[in-house]
Design an enzyme around this catalytic site. Structure first.
Site, PDB file in Angstrom:
ATOM      1  N   GLY A  78       0.790  -1.174  -0.041  1.00  0.00           N
ATOM      2  CA  GLY A  78       0.003  -0.072   0.028  1.00  0.00           C
ATOM      3  C   GLY A  78       0.888   1.167   0.081  1.00  0.00           C
ATOM      4  N   CYS A 122       5.870  -5.452   0.321  1.00  0.00           N
ATOM      5  CA  CYS A 122       6.269  -4.135  -0.410  1.00  0.00           C
ATOM      6  C   CYS A 122       6.277  -3.173   0.802  1.00  0.00           C
ATOM      7  CB  CYS A 122       5.143  -4.082  -1.519  1.00  0.00           C
ATOM      8  SG  CYS A 122       5.576  -2.639  -2.589  1.00  0.00           S
ATOM      9  N   ILE A 127       5.077  -3.378  -7.804  1.00  0.00           N
ATOM     10  CA  ILE A 127       4.235  -2.322  -7.752  1.00  0.00           C
ATOM     11  C   ILE A 127       5.024  -0.979  -7.173  1.00  0.00           C
ATOM     12  CG2 ILE A 127       2.209  -1.377  -7.803  1.00  0.00           C
ATOM     13  CD1 ILE A 127       0.850  -3.937  -7.886  1.00  0.00           C
ATOM     14  N   HIS A 177       4.413  -8.294  -4.591  1.00  0.00           N
ATOM     15  CA  HIS A 177       3.042  -8.608  -3.985  1.00  0.00           C
ATOM     16  C   HIS A 177       2.973 -10.170  -4.301  1.00  0.00           C
ATOM     17  CE1 HIS A 177       1.506  -4.715  -3.022  1.00  0.00           C
ATOM     18  NE2 HIS A 177       2.611  -4.274  -3.802  1.00  0.00           N
ATOM     19  N   GLU A 217       0.440 -11.900  -3.160  1.00  0.00           N
ATOM     20  CA  GLU A 217      -0.984 -11.970  -3.101  1.00  0.00           C
ATOM     21  C   GLU A 217      -1.532 -11.622  -4.401  1.00  0.00           C
ATOM     22  OE1 GLU A 217       0.514  -9.609  -2.204  1.00  0.00           O
ATOM     23  OE2 GLU A 217      -0.493  -7.697  -2.242  1.00  0.00           O
TER      24      GLU A 217
HETATM   25  N1  GLN Z   1       5.607   2.998  -2.754  1.00  0.00           N
HETATM   26  C1  GLN Z   1       5.138   2.383  -1.634  1.00  0.00           C
HETATM   27  C2  GLN Z   1       5.541   3.018  -0.438  1.00  0.00           C
HETATM   28  O1  GLN Z   1       6.377   3.543  -0.513  1.00  0.00           O
HETATM   29  C3  GLN Z   1       4.830   0.849  -1.639  1.00  0.00           C
HETATM   30  C4  GLN Z   1       4.256   0.308  -3.005  1.00  0.00           C
HETATM   31  C5  GLN Z   1       3.547  -0.873  -2.786  1.00  0.00           C
HETATM   32  O2  GLN Z   1       3.326  -1.406  -1.534  1.00  0.00           O
HETATM   33  N2  GLN Z   1       2.805  -1.585  -3.742  1.00  0.00           N
HETATM   34  O3  GLN Z   1       4.973   2.775   0.738  1.00  0.00           O
END
Ligand code: GLN
Length: 191
Positions: A46, A78, A136, A172, A174
């Protein structure tokens, strides 16, 4: 098996679905009382600065940090990795990580061109073909401490690592339509 998923922000629903498919009792963790009697916990992807902020306002930060320190098996994916790291580069100034795994993570380190991509990953001890890594706006792990075991690499960087009860992925799992990493984690928890 009671598998908790931190449900404050981000891709938590998908983790809940994977655990439910694997037969775990899923607990949506939103307040400190939801931490009771968990066998495992996921911190989803997230926006890490938002998740860090919500951990404070929900009152979860201290009890969750304590539960991890007491050995609760925890998987951070992530943004969840960024929240768990010992050190965060390019974070927001008010973003204080939980310091639960000895590594340095740089946020959004893949740059604009390739800030989302897929790559096949060879994961240690995973039976079968390579795992589809979905990245991502992923962080990069720039340093791992001596106690950290690296379980998968991409472009000479660790992308799946573990230190004791704390597991992290920069991708990710999931979102891959492949449950092997969640299964691997739950098997180790049950072992
Ligand atoms: N770029 C997001 C962050 O710095 C992480 C991206 C993700 O969880 N897909 O929190």
């Amino acid at each position: 098996m009671r598998a908790g998923v931190l449900c404050l922000q981000g891709a938590f629903r998908e983790h809940c679905e994977v655990f439910a498919t694997l037969g775990a009792d899923v607990v949506e963790v939103r307040t400190p009382k939801h931490l009771t009697d968990l066998d495992a916990l996921v911190l989803p992807g997230g926006e890490s600065s938002t998740i860090s902020h919500l951990l404070v306002t929900s009152g979860l930060r201290e009890p969750l940090s304590q539960a991890i320190r007491n050995g609760l098996p925890t998987l951070g994916t992530c943004a969840g990795l960024i929240v768990l790291a010992n050190e965060v580069l390019d974070g927001r100034p008010d973003q204080e990580p939980l310091c639960a795994i000895d590594l340095t993570a740089r946020r959004n380190a893949y740059g604009r061109q390739v800030d989302s991509f897929e790559a096949p990953l060879d994961v240690k001890d995973l039976v079968g073909e390579s795992f589809p890594g979905v990245f991502i706006r992923a962080p990069v792990i720039e340093r791992v401490g001596p106690g950290v075991e690296v379980l998968a690499m991409h472009d000479d960087r660790a992308v799946l690592a573990r230190e004791g009860n704390v597991w992290v992925t920069t991708f990710h799992p999931e979102l891959a339509n492949d449950f092997r990493i969640h299964e691997y984690f739950l098997q180790e928890v049950a072992a």
